[in-house]
Design a protein around this motif. Structure first.
Motif, short mmCIF file in Angstrom:
data_model
loop_
_atom_site.label_atom_id
_atom_site.label_comp_id
_atom_site.label_asym_id
_atom_site.label_seq_id
_atom_site.Cartn_x
_atom_site.Cartn_y
_atom_site.Cartn_z
N LEU A 130 0.78 -1.21 -0.08
CA LEU A 130 0.12 -0.09 0.06
C LEU A 130 0.90 1.35 0.03
O LEU A 130 0.37 2.38 -0.54
CB LEU A 130 -1.16 0.06 1.26
CG LEU A 130 -2.25 -0.97 1.32
CD1 LEU A 130 -2.91 -0.87 2.49
CD2 LEU A 130 -2.91 -0.70 0.19
N ARG A 131 1.94 1.10 0.47
CA ARG A 131 2.83 2.32 0.54
C ARG A 131 4.27 2.11 0.14
O ARG A 131 5.33 1.98 0.77
CB ARG A 131 2.98 2.62 2.12
CG ARG A 131 1.51 3.09 2.91
CD ARG A 131 1.68 3.15 4.03
NE ARG A 131 0.45 3.60 4.59
CZ ARG A 131 -0.01 4.09 5.80
NH1 ARG A 131 0.62 3.49 6.85
NH2 ARG A 131 -1.24 4.56 6.13
N PRO A 132 4.47 1.72 -1.40
CA PRO A 132 5.55 1.48 -1.80
C PRO A 132 6.67 2.42 -1.81
O PRO A 132 7.89 2.24 -1.73
CB PRO A 132 5.18 1.21 -3.44
CG PRO A 132 4.07 1.87 -3.54
CD PRO A 132 3.26 1.87 -2.27
N ALA A 133 6.29 3.77 -1.67
CA ALA A 133 7.12 4.98 -1.34
C ALA A 133 7.99 4.60 -0.24
O ALA A 133 9.16 5.12 -0.15
CB ALA A 133 6.76 6.25 -1.69
N ASN A 134 7.22 4.37 0.79
CA ASN A 134 7.89 4.27 2.14
C ASN A 134 8.96 3.15 2.16
O ASN A 134 9.96 3.19 2.76
CB ASN A 134 6.83 3.77 3.45
CG ASN A 134 6.02 4.87 3.72
OD1 ASN A 134 6.05 6.25 2.83
ND2 ASN A 134 5.29 4.90 4.72
N ALA A 135 8.77 2.27 1.40
CA ALA A 135 9.79 1.10 1.37
C ALA A 135 11.04 1.42 0.76
O ALA A 135 12.32 0.94 0.90
CB ALA A 135 9.44 -0.05 0.28
N ARG A 136 11.13 2.64 0.11
CA ARG A 136 12.61 3.40 -0.18
C ARG A 136 13.40 3.54 0.91
O ARG A 136 14.46 3.73 0.67
CB ARG A 136 12.26 4.57 -1.24
CG ARG A 136 11.53 4.31 -2.49
CD ARG A 136 11.17 5.64 -3.06
NE ARG A 136 10.48 6.54 -2.61
CZ ARG A 136 9.86 7.75 -2.99
NH1 ARG A 136 10.26 8.05 -4.04
NH2 ARG A 136 9.26 8.57 -2.17
N PHE A 137 12.84 3.59 2.08
CA PHE A 137 13.40 3.97 3.47
C PHE A 137 13.90 2.98 3.92
O PHE A 137 14.58 2.86 5.17
CB PHE A 137 12.68 4.71 4.06
CG PHE A 137 12.53 6.26 3.51
CD1 PHE A 137 13.36 7.28 3.59
CD2 PHE A 137 11.16 6.52 2.94
CE1 PHE A 137 13.15 8.53 2.91
CE2 PHE A 137 10.78 7.69 2.06
CZ PHE A 137 11.67 8.70 2.33
N ASP A 138 13.59 1.74 3.26
CA ASP A 138 13.88 0.36 4.19
C ASP A 138 15.24 0.25 4.35
O ASP A 138 16.20 0.76 3.54
CB ASP A 138 13.42 -0.87 3.64
CG ASP A 138 12.08 -1.07 3.54
OD1 ASP A 138 11.38 -0.34 4.08
OD2 ASP A 138 11.37 -2.10 2.94
N GLY A 139 15.83 -0.02 5.60
CA GLY A 139 17.30 -0.21 5.97
C GLY A 139 17.94 1.09 6.52
O GLY A 139 19.08 0.84 6.98
#
Length: 353
Positions: A130-139
């Motif tokens: 639902l929030r693929p843009a947030n996944a850019r901050f993973d790690g």
């Protein structure tokens, strides 16, 4: 939702929208649910800091405990969905199945890790679909301690000159006491005292359980919030049901130890968007009402307030804000502080083509 109900919702929104121009001074509190978790991975210092930048009245950390007794912020004590622990070979043998609040949960749990071990992990987005843009901050971010969150708030208060509220939730305190022997409510009080915080500060302490709140009420003057779900009951009180707690007699009992209730949005709004009796009943018992959770994605909005069929697309959040304000709630938990603030300042609801 049928067309008739949809038209009723729009009529209700139109009726309350003119009052929103004054919401920044007298409207519901904006409580940043796990930080600005609609734009950053939840329960990270980055999510809290962004929520402060956006103007939230309170930031809301969920608190669990480490093996060595440190309060840290995670949505649950099981952390496979919010960290990269499952990919760490050193911790493969830490995987467990535990029964928490009557349900079997398999994964990795904060109470089985020291803080130093947790520091080797990195946060990840819990809802990447639902929030693929947030996944850019993973790690990028570590699991923060409650002490670090308090320090962030105090630093930003000094920088901005604005009071910033804290709204911690004690997660599974009875289970964690049984599992670790650590009283997380007592640790919370020590952390607040160590930071120089006092009960007159903008702090609410919340829990779905009742006994820790009663304990806190007898030991301190902090403002307390009984969380009430649409179904079930407090895990520490098997004979108690949330349904009964939300009735006038139950609310009068809650008011003996708490200052507010935190309830799901469907408990304060009927399907057509009109208010239920809960807010009026709670106010009669001298309890504030804080509603959860306002989110911008279609997946979390009523059908009448969705734009298109994509679950991850932004829907009509301002309309739901208007309905909550019309229901006279005292606070709103939101993953999206900035859209909520814009709505509180009278942003009109514009239908999409």
């Amino acid at each position: 939702m049928g067309r008739g109900v949809y038209l009723i919702v729009l009529a209700l929104v139109a009726a309350v929208m003119p009052t929103l121009a004054h919401a920044q001074s007298d409207g519901p509190l904006i409580i940043a649910h796990r930080g600005a978790s609609g734009e950053r991975p939840e329960h990270t210092l980055a999510a809290y800091d962004l929520a402060i930048d956006q103007g939230a009245d309170y930031i809301e950390p969920d608190l669990v405990i480490t093996k060595d007794g440190v309060l840290v912020a995670r949505h649950e004590n099981e952390i496979s969905g919010t960290t990269d622990v499952a990919a760490m070979p050193d911790f493969t043998d830490r995987k467990r199945t535990k029964t928490i609040d009557g349900e079997a949960v398999t994964g990795w749990f904060t109470e089985d890790f020291t803080l130093a071990e947790l520091r080797t992990l990195r946060a990840r987005e819990r809802l990447p679909e639902l929030r693929p843009a947030n996944a850019r901050f993973d790690g990028l971010y570590q699991v923060p301690t409650f002490a670090e969150i308090i320090a962030l708030v105090k630093a930003r208060e000094a920088e901005t000159g604005k009071r910033i509220g804290l709204y911690p939730e004690l997660k599974h305190p009875s289970f964690l006491m049984q599992e670790t022997g650590i009283d997380t409510a007592a640790v919370l009080l020590r952390e607040l005292d160590r930071a120089g915080s006092v009960p007159s500060d903008p702090v609410f302490i919340q829990s779905f359980e009742a006994a820790p709140l009663r304990q806190l009420n007898s030991a301190s003057e902090w403002k307390l919030v009984q969380l009430i779900a649409p179904e079930g009951g407090p895990a520490d009180s098997p004979g108690m049901r949330y349904f009964d707690m939300a009735r006038p007699a139950g609310l009068a009992e809650v008011a003996q130890y708490a200052d507010a209730i935190g309830v799901a949005i469907p408990m304060v709004l009927n399907a057509d968007g009109s208010p239920t009796s809960l807010v009026a009943d709670a106010h009669a018992a001298r309890l504030q009402v804080h509603a959860w959770t306002l989110r911008k994605e279609n997946a979390f909005l009523p059908p009448a307030l969705r734009f298109g069929d994509d679950p991850s697309a932004a829907g009509n959040l301002p309309a739901l804000w208007a309905l909550l304000k019309g229901a006279q709630v005292d606070g709103v938990f939101t993953d999206d502080p900035l859209p909520a603030i814009r709505a509180s300042r009278g942003l009109s609801v514009q239908p999409r083509e």
